[in-house]
Design a protein around this motif. Structure first.
Motif, PDB file in Angstrom:
ATOM      1  N   ASP A  14      14.361 -95.113   9.152  1.00 19.93           N
ATOM      2  CA  ASP A  14      13.165 -95.850   9.560  1.00 19.93           C
ATOM      3  C   ASP A  14      12.659 -96.754   8.436  1.00 19.93           C
ATOM      4  O   ASP A  14      12.192 -97.871   8.692  1.00 19.93           O
ATOM      5  CB  ASP A  14      12.058 -94.893  10.016  1.00 19.93           C
ATOM      6  N   CYS A  15      12.754 -96.308   7.192  1.00 17.46           N
ATOM      7  CA  CYS A  15      12.398 -97.154   6.052  1.00 17.46           C
ATOM      8  C   CYS A  15      13.318 -98.375   5.986  1.00 17.46           C
ATOM      9  O   CYS A  15      12.869 -99.503   5.774  1.00 17.46           O
ATOM     10  CB  CYS A  15      12.480 -96.377   4.740  1.00 17.46           C
ATOM     11  N   PHE A  16      14.605 -98.147   6.195  1.00 16.38           N
ATOM     12  CA  PHE A  16      15.591 -99.227   6.174  1.00 16.38           C
ATOM     13  C   PHE A  16      15.301-100.250   7.272  1.00 16.38           C
ATOM     14  O   PHE A  16      15.313-101.463   7.029  1.00 16.38           O
ATOM     15  CB  PHE A  16      17.001 -98.645   6.341  1.00 16.38           C
ATOM     16  N   ILE A  17      15.036 -99.763   8.479  1.00 17.49           N
ATOM     17  CA  ILE A  17      14.751-100.656   9.613  1.00 17.49           C
ATOM     18  C   ILE A  17      13.495-101.482   9.335  1.00 17.49           C
ATOM     19  O   ILE A  17      13.480-102.700   9.544  1.00 17.49           O
ATOM     20  CB  ILE A  17      14.608 -99.848  10.921  1.00 17.49           C
ATOM     21  N   ALA A  18      12.429-100.827   8.860  1.00 23.31           N
ATOM     22  CA  ALA A  18      11.184-101.546   8.568  1.00 23.31           C
ATOM     23  C   ALA A  18      11.431-102.613   7.513  1.00 23.31           C
ATOM     24  O   ALA A  18      10.978-103.756   7.642  1.00 23.31           O
ATOM     25  CB  ALA A  18      10.107-100.566   8.122  1.00 23.31           C
ATOM     26  N   ARG A  19      12.161-102.262   6.466  1.00 22.81           N
ATOM     27  CA  ARG A  19      12.465-103.221   5.395  1.00 22.81           C
ATOM     28  C   ARG A  19      13.227-104.424   5.965  1.00 22.81           C
ATOM     29  O   ARG A  19      12.915-105.576   5.637  1.00 22.81           O
ATOM     30  CB  ARG A  19      13.276-102.552   4.288  1.00 22.81           C
ATOM     31  N   LYS A  20      14.213-104.171   6.797  1.00 21.63           N
ATOM     32  CA  LYS A  20      15.020-105.253   7.389  1.00 21.63           C
ATOM     33  C   LYS A  20      14.158-106.183   8.242  1.00 21.63           C
ATOM     34  O   LYS A  20      14.282-107.406   8.156  1.00 21.63           O
ATOM     35  CB  LYS A  20      16.154-104.677   8.261  1.00 21.63           C
ATOM     36  N   ILE A  21      13.306-105.616   9.070  1.00 21.17           N
ATOM     37  CA  ILE A  21      12.458-106.428   9.948  1.00 21.17           C
ATOM     38  C   ILE A  21      11.471-107.251   9.128  1.00 21.17           C
ATOM     39  O   ILE A  21      11.250-108.434   9.398  1.00 21.17           O
ATOM     40  CB  ILE A  21      11.757-105.545  10.995  1.00 21.17           C
ATOM     41  N   ILE A  22      10.895-106.649   8.111  1.00 21.45           N
ATOM     42  CA  ILE A  22       9.970-107.386   7.239  1.00 21.45           C
ATOM     43  C   ILE A  22      10.715-108.517   6.536  1.00 21.45           C
ATOM     44  O   ILE A  22      10.235-109.648   6.479  1.00 21.45           O
ATOM     45  CB  ILE A  22       9.293-106.436   6.236  1.00 21.45           C
ATOM     46  N   ARG A  23      11.901-108.230   6.010  1.00 22.48           N
ATOM     47  CA  ARG A  23      12.709-109.252   5.317  1.00 22.48           C
ATOM     48  C   ARG A  23      13.076-110.395   6.263  1.00 22.48           C
ATOM     49  O   ARG A  23      13.079-111.556   5.860  1.00 22.48           O
ATOM     50  CB  ARG A  23      13.989-108.645   4.755  1.00 22.48           C
ATOM     51  N   HIS A  24      13.414-110.069   7.527  1.00 26.90           N
ATOM     52  CA  HIS A  24      13.780-111.115   8.487  1.00 26.90           C
ATOM     53  C   HIS A  24      12.577-111.969   8.866  1.00 26.90           C
ATOM     54  O   HIS A  24      12.729-113.125   9.238  1.00 26.90           O
ATOM     55  CB  HIS A  24      14.411-110.514   9.745  1.00 26.90           C
ATOM     56  N   THR A  25      11.385-111.402   8.765  1.00 26.51           N
ATOM     57  CA  THR A  25      10.176-112.149   9.073  1.00 26.51           C
ATOM     58  C   THR A  25       9.818-113.080   7.915  1.00 26.51           C
ATOM     59  O   THR A  25       9.437-114.216   8.123  1.00 26.51           O
ATOM     60  CB  THR A  25       9.009-111.185   9.369  1.00 26.51           C
ATOM     61  N   ASN A  26       9.948-112.560   6.690  1.00 30.99           N
ATOM     62  CA  ASN A  26       9.683-113.371   5.500  1.00 30.99           C
ATOM     63  C   ASN A  26      10.407-112.720   4.323  1.00 30.99           C
ATOM     64  O   ASN A  26       9.987-111.677   3.840  1.00 30.99           O
ATOM     65  CB  ASN A  26       8.181-113.453   5.228  1.00 30.99           C
ATOM     66  N   PRO A 117       9.784 -98.327  17.786  1.00 31.87           N
ATOM     67  CA  PRO A 117      10.256 -98.974  16.561  1.00 31.87           C
ATOM     68  C   PRO A 117       9.431-100.215  16.237  1.00 31.87           C
ATOM     69  O   PRO A 117       8.834-100.839  17.116  1.00 31.87           O
ATOM     70  CB  PRO A 117      11.689 -99.363  16.907  1.00 31.87           C
ATOM     71  N   LEU A 118       9.425-100.562  14.963  1.00 31.27           N
ATOM     72  CA  LEU A 118       8.798-101.798  14.520  1.00 31.27           C
ATOM     73  C   LEU A 118       9.659-102.950  15.009  1.00 31.27           C
ATOM     74  O   LEU A 118      10.883-102.903  14.917  1.00 31.27           O
ATOM     75  CB  LEU A 118       8.712-101.816  12.991  1.00 31.27           C
ATOM     76  N   THR A 119       9.017-103.963  15.545  1.00 32.74           N
ATOM     77  CA  THR A 119       9.733-105.160  16.001  1.00 32.74           C
ATOM     78  C   THR A 119       9.158-106.376  15.288  1.00 32.74           C
ATOM     79  O   THR A 119       8.072-106.318  14.705  1.00 32.74           O
ATOM     80  CB  THR A 119       9.580-105.363  17.522  1.00 32.74           C
ATOM     81  N   ARG A 120       9.866-107.480  15.358  1.00 30.57           N
ATOM     82  CA  ARG A 120       9.379-108.722  14.752  1.00 30.57           C
ATOM     83  C   ARG A 120       8.062-109.155  15.386  1.00 30.57           C
ATOM     84  O   ARG A 120       7.172-109.653  14.713  1.00 30.57           O
ATOM     85  CB  ARG A 120      10.427-109.824  14.887  1.00 30.57           C
ATOM     86  N   GLU A 121       7.945-108.956  16.704  1.00 28.89           N
ATOM     87  CA  GLU A 121       6.731-109.346  17.408  1.00 28.89           C
ATOM     88  C   GLU A 121       5.534-108.507  16.937  1.00 28.89           C
ATOM     89  O   GLU A 121       4.456-109.046  16.666  1.00 28.89           O
ATOM     90  CB  GLU A 121       6.906-109.195  18.935  1.00 28.89           C
ATOM     91  N   LYS A 122       5.725-107.193  16.842  1.00 33.57           N
ATOM     92  CA  LYS A 122       4.648-106.323  16.359  1.00 33.57           C
ATOM     93  C   LYS A 122       4.271-106.684  14.930  1.00 33.57           C
ATOM     94  O   LYS A 122       3.089-106.723  14.576  1.00 33.57           O
ATOM     95  CB  LYS A 122       5.074-104.851  16.426  1.00 33.57           C
ATOM     96  N   LEU A 123       5.278-106.941  14.113  1.00 33.63           N
ATOM     97  CA  LEU A 123       5.036-107.272  12.721  1.00 33.63           C
ATOM     98  C   LEU A 123       4.302-108.605  12.588  1.00 33.63           C
ATOM     99  O   LEU A 123       3.345-108.720  11.818  1.00 33.63           O
ATOM    100  CB  LEU A 123       6.351-107.316  11.943  1.00 33.63           C
TER     101      LEU A 123
END
Length: 133
Positions: A14-26, A117-123
């Motif tokens: 879950d930490c990995f997924i959150a990091r990836k989504i945050i990185r893809h956002t910015n 899960p965290l998504t780009r839209e939620k983020l």
């Protein structure tokens, strides 16, 4: 306003997924991940995880061993107000327990709750909310 993130979740995935989504956002955002809530709290107390002039969004899981999300928030609320105001605590959890959800929302330090899960839209929505505060 600059944003940064702290992800607190006992699940490495879950930490990995959150990091990836945050990185893809910015890709330029600062991200610290912790699988131990106590260590995250100590880092916040020491002022290590916060860049001057920024707002740090704390994505916090509720159900963790050792120090759970409730315990983390209780300890976070004991920090000086000038420290607390630098952070936006958001629960990121898969819990369906309505008692847990209602209980965590009674804490003044908790700004929001998101379902995994965290998504780009939620983020993106969360980041817009953080920048408007």
């Amino acid at each position: 306003m600059e944003l940064s993130f702290i992800v607190i979740d006992d699940s490495e995935l879950d930490c990995f997924i959150a990091r990836k989504i945050i990185r893809h956002t910015n890709e330029h955002l600062s991200i610290n991940t912790f699988q131990d809530a106590q260590l995250a709290l100590e880092t916040i107390q020491a002022g290590i995880a916060h860049a001057a002039g920024s707002k740090t969004i704390v994505l916090l899981d509720l159900q963790m061993p050792l120090m759970n999300g409730f315990q983390f928030v209780e300890e976070f609320e004991k920090l000086p107000p000038e420290t607390q105001k630098k952070y936006m605590v958001v629960i990121l959890s898969s819990t369906r327990n309505t008692n847990d959800i209602h209980r965590i929302l009674t804490y003044p330090a908790v700004n929001d709750i998101l379902e995994k899960p965290l998504t780009r839209e939620k983020l993106s929505s969360l980041m817009a909310k953080a920048q408007s505060r």
